[in-house]
Scaffold this motif. Structure first.
Motif, mmCIF file in Angstrom:
data_model
loop_
_atom_site.group_PDB
_atom_site.id
_atom_site.type_symbol
_atom_site.label_atom_id
_atom_site.label_comp_id
_atom_site.label_asym_id
_atom_site.label_seq_id
_atom_site.Cartn_x
_atom_site.Cartn_y
_atom_site.Cartn_z
ATOM 1 N N CYS A 38 -20.156 -1.098 23.564
ATOM 2 C CA CYS A 38 -21.272 -1.709 24.268
ATOM 3 C C CYS A 38 -21.623 -0.967 25.545
ATOM 4 C CB CYS A 38 -20.922 -3.158 24.584
ATOM 5 S SG CYS A 38 -22.345 -4.102 25.102
ATOM 6 N N PRO A 39 -22.216 0.214 25.447
ATOM 7 C CA PRO A 39 -22.502 1.023 26.635
ATOM 8 C C PRO A 39 -23.610 0.468 27.518
ATOM 9 C CG PRO A 39 -22.701 2.305 24.611
ATOM 10 C CD PRO A 39 -22.592 0.873 24.238
ATOM 11 N N ASN A 40 -24.569 -0.277 26.934
ATOM 12 C CA ASN A 40 -25.672 -0.826 27.709
ATOM 13 C C ASN A 40 -26.415 0.232 28.517
ATOM 14 O OD1 ASN A 40 -25.767 -3.759 27.248
ATOM 15 N ND2 ASN A 40 -23.697 -3.707 28.021
ATOM 16 N N ASN A 41 -26.755 1.352 27.890
ATOM 17 C CA ASN A 41 -27.544 2.381 28.537
ATOM 18 C C ASN A 41 -28.925 1.808 28.861
ATOM 19 O OD1 ASN A 41 -29.614 4.611 28.510
ATOM 20 N ND2 ASN A 41 -27.753 5.838 28.442
ATOM 21 N N THR A 42 -29.298 1.811 30.142
ATOM 22 C CA THR A 42 -30.537 1.168 30.597
ATOM 23 C C THR A 42 -31.772 1.731 29.905
ATOM 24 O OG1 THR A 42 -29.561 0.726 32.755
ATOM 25 C CG2 THR A 42 -31.953 0.655 32.612
ATOM 26 N N ALA A 43 -31.859 3.068 29.799
ATOM 27 C CA ALA A 43 -33.036 3.694 29.185
ATOM 28 C C ALA A 43 -33.143 3.336 27.713
ATOM 29 C CB ALA A 43 -32.959 5.213 29.359
ATOM 30 N N GLU A 44 -32.008 3.284 27.024
ATOM 31 C CA GLU A 44 -32.017 2.941 25.600
ATOM 32 C C GLU A 44 -32.471 1.507 25.380
ATOM 33 O OE1 GLU A 44 -28.048 3.753 24.396
ATOM 34 O OE2 GLU A 44 -28.291 5.915 24.438
ATOM 35 N N ILE A 45 -31.958 0.590 26.200
ATOM 36 C CA ILE A 45 -32.320 -0.820 26.057
ATOM 37 C C ILE A 45 -33.794 -1.039 26.405
ATOM 38 C CG2 ILE A 45 -31.880 -3.146 26.927
ATOM 39 C CD1 ILE A 45 -28.942 -2.339 27.241
ATOM 40 N N ASN A 61 -42.761 -11.124 24.122
ATOM 41 C CA ASN A 61 -43.228 -10.680 25.438
ATOM 42 C C ASN A 61 -42.006 -10.451 26.326
ATOM 43 O OD1 ASN A 61 -45.013 -9.980 27.490
ATOM 44 N ND2 ASN A 61 -45.210 -12.094 28.212
ATOM 45 N N LEU A 62 -41.137 -9.557 25.839
ATOM 46 C CA LEU A 62 -39.902 -9.275 26.564
ATOM 47 C C LEU A 62 -40.175 -8.512 27.852
ATOM 48 C CD1 LEU A 62 -37.328 -8.056 23.877
ATOM 49 C CD2 LEU A 62 -37.057 -10.010 25.394
ATOM 50 N N LYS A 63 -39.384 -8.807 28.854
ATOM 51 C CA LYS A 63 -39.441 -8.029 30.092
ATOM 52 C C LYS A 63 -38.730 -6.705 29.840
ATOM 53 C CE LYS A 63 -38.381 -8.399 35.025
ATOM 54 N NZ LYS A 63 -37.762 -9.249 36.077
ATOM 55 N N THR A 64 -39.439 -5.594 30.006
ATOM 56 C CA THR A 64 -38.864 -4.272 29.719
ATOM 57 C C THR A 64 -38.158 -3.732 30.959
ATOM 58 O OG1 THR A 64 -41.007 -3.246 30.219
ATOM 59 C CG2 THR A 64 -40.543 -3.732 27.912
ATOM 60 N N ASP A 65 -37.037 -4.366 31.283
ATOM 61 C CA ASP A 65 -36.290 -3.995 32.487
ATOM 62 C C ASP A 65 -35.031 -3.188 32.184
ATOM 63 O OD1 ASP A 65 -34.818 -5.946 31.264
ATOM 64 O OD2 ASP A 65 -34.851 -7.357 32.932
ATOM 65 N N GLY A 66 -34.761 -2.944 30.892
ATOM 66 C CA GLY A 66 -33.587 -2.162 30.525
ATOM 67 C C GLY A 66 -32.277 -2.913 30.665
ATOM 68 N N LYS A 67 -32.348 -4.231 30.852
ATOM 69 C CA LYS A 67 -31.140 -5.032 31.003
ATOM 70 C C LYS A 67 -30.876 -5.833 29.725
ATOM 71 C CE LYS A 67 -31.685 -5.587 36.008
ATOM 72 N NZ LYS A 67 -31.866 -6.566 37.108
ATOM 73 N N TRP A 68 -29.645 -5.733 29.252
ATOM 74 C CA TRP A 68 -29.278 -6.508 28.068
ATOM 75 C C TRP A 68 -28.952 -7.930 28.504
ATOM 76 C CZ3 TRP A 68 -29.498 -5.743 22.951
ATOM 77 C CH2 TRP A 68 -28.876 -6.686 22.139
ATOM 78 N N GLY A 69 -29.656 -8.881 27.936
ATOM 79 C CA GLY A 69 -29.424 -10.281 28.296
ATOM 80 C C GLY A 69 -29.687 -11.183 27.105
ATOM 81 N N GLU A 70 -29.658 -12.481 27.350
ATOM 82 C CA GLU A 70 -29.810 -13.460 26.272
ATOM 83 C C GLU A 70 -31.169 -13.352 25.587
ATOM 84 O OE1 GLU A 70 -28.310 -16.136 23.679
ATOM 85 O OE2 GLU A 70 -27.243 -15.161 25.330
ATOM 86 N N ASN A 71 -32.240 -13.097 26.364
ATOM 87 C CA ASN A 71 -33.582 -12.988 25.778
ATOM 88 C C ASN A 71 -33.699 -11.785 24.854
ATOM 89 O OD1 ASN A 71 -34.518 -15.278 27.070
ATOM 90 N ND2 ASN A 71 -35.300 -14.154 28.840
ATOM 91 N N THR A 72 -33.104 -10.659 25.274
ATOM 92 C CA THR A 72 -33.142 -9.462 24.429
ATOM 93 C C THR A 72 -32.327 -9.685 23.166
ATOM 94 O OG1 THR A 72 -33.388 -8.035 26.371
ATOM 95 C CG2 THR A 72 -32.658 -6.981 24.332
ATOM 96 N N LYS A 73 -31.189 -10.327 23.305
ATOM 97 C CA LYS A 73 -30.355 -10.609 22.132
ATOM 98 C C LYS A 73 -31.095 -11.512 21.148
ATOM 99 C CE LYS A 73 -25.846 -12.345 20.680
ATOM 100 N NZ LYS A 73 -24.542 -12.899 21.102
ATOM 101 N N LYS A 74 -31.762 -12.556 21.661
ATOM 102 C CA LYS A 74 -32.522 -13.461 20.790
ATOM 103 C C LYS A 74 -33.658 -12.721 20.088
ATOM 104 C CE LYS A 74 -31.606 -17.782 23.273
ATOM 105 N NZ LYS A 74 -32.200 -18.856 24.117
ATOM 106 N N ALA A 75 -34.280 -11.779 20.812
ATOM 107 C CA ALA A 75 -35.362 -10.990 20.218
ATOM 108 C C ALA A 75 -34.834 -10.107 19.093
ATOM 109 C CB ALA A 75 -36.032 -10.135 21.291
#
Length: 305
Positions: A38-45, A61-75
């Motif tokens: 789980c590297p969580n590379n900001t640019a990749e996310i 309508n995800l926020k493209t902030d490069g942060k892995w969070g619950e909203n990104t996981k649900k998407a």
């Protein structure tokens, strides 16, 4: 001649840029606490979020902030369900990245430099690795490639340290590999029975009794009826009707059995830094593959605490 060279240069640059935006070249993505990979590379996310937003079927309508969070996981889970990627758990692995490439082929993504996190430490002595690594918390893997090259199964042994949640492969009594692992939980919650049970990995000295590269569990897995999952867990505790039910055992890739009761070592994407299994010892995929190659039936395995 100049025109041909120029054309070749353009093609090469185009290919290079495409390779940089090929999701299959990205790190796997998931929640950090759930898995070692789980590297969580900001640019990749961020590129993942852009690609998910571009999918017209999902209308996200995800926020493209490069942060892995619950909203990104649900998407990601919604994306996996939309394209029938199983299991739809929000883990961005090979299958999901392959579909992402197809869906986002016309999406312009920022070119990024692919940086793999969680590199193995090779070329350094093991004493330095221990001195500079928090073994209880770190996901780092130590490898001595010269020692590993000498492994022949007869000169290897394994040691699992429950207190550190680490596995060590010894070659000629020297540490050739040191990796995080996950052992059995003392209090494991069973969602189907609502009961906490002791699933700790028993300490002692064992020998590898069986090696199977692509094994599936005969006990733990999923039950399906008409293609819909109706149960997850120990099949022996399922109390519903078995009519029309299909059982799919959990994957135990690079399986190395230690006991007749089903305790063994195997690959998993869910390698945590605390005990959490039903008794088996989970290893990162690349580590399990290496260990599987370097040991044989009869190799000594010590489990200590």
């Amino acid at each position: 001649m100049k025109n041909i060279k120029m054309l070749l240069a353009i093609v090469m640059l185009s290919s290079f840029a495409t390779a940089k935006n090929d999701f299959k070249s990205y790190n796997d993505m998931c929640e950090k606490l759930e898995t070692q990979e789980c590297p969580n590379n900001t640019a990749e996310i961020k590129n993942l979020q852009i690609a998910l937003n571009a999918d017209k079927n999902l209308k996200l309508n995800l926020k493209t902030d490069g942060k892995w969070g619950e909203n990104t996981k649900k998407a990601v889970i919604a994306f996996q369900k939309q394209y029938h990627i199983s299991p739809a758990e929000g883990y961005v692995g090979v299958k999901t990245k392959t579909v992402l490439n197809k869906v986002a082929k016309n999406v312009k993504l920022p070119t990024i430099k692919i940086v793999k996190k969680g590199k193995t430490s090779s070329g350094k002595c093991y004493a330095d690795f221990r001195r500079n690594t928090n073994l209880r918390k770190s996901f780092k893997v130590f490898k001595d490639n010269k020692l590993l090259a000498k492994a022949n199964g007869r000169n290897t042994k394994l040691k699992v340290d429950v207190s550190e949640q680490r596995l060590r492969l010894y070659v000629n009594n020297k540490v050739a590999l040191d990796s995080p692992c996950t052992t059995g939980a003392k209090r494991k919650f069973e969602p189907n029975t609502k009961i906490y049970r002791d699933k700790h990995t028993p300490t002692g000295t064992y020998k590898i009794r069986e090696k199977i590269a692509n094994k599936r569990s005969t006990i733990f897995g999923d039950l399906y009826r008409n293609g819909k999952k109706i149960y997850h867990g120990d099949r022996r505790k399922y109390r519903g009707s078995w009519k029309g039910v299909k059982y799919v055992g959990a994957s135990l890739k690079n399986w190395m059995r230690l006991t007749s009761s089903g305790i063994g070592l195997h690959a998993s994407k869910y390698v945590k830094r605390y005990p959490g299994t039903n008794g088996c010892i989970r290893l990162p995929y690349h580590v399990a593959k290496t260990v599987f190659k370097k040991v044989k039936n009869g190799t000594k395995v010590s489990i200590v605490n």
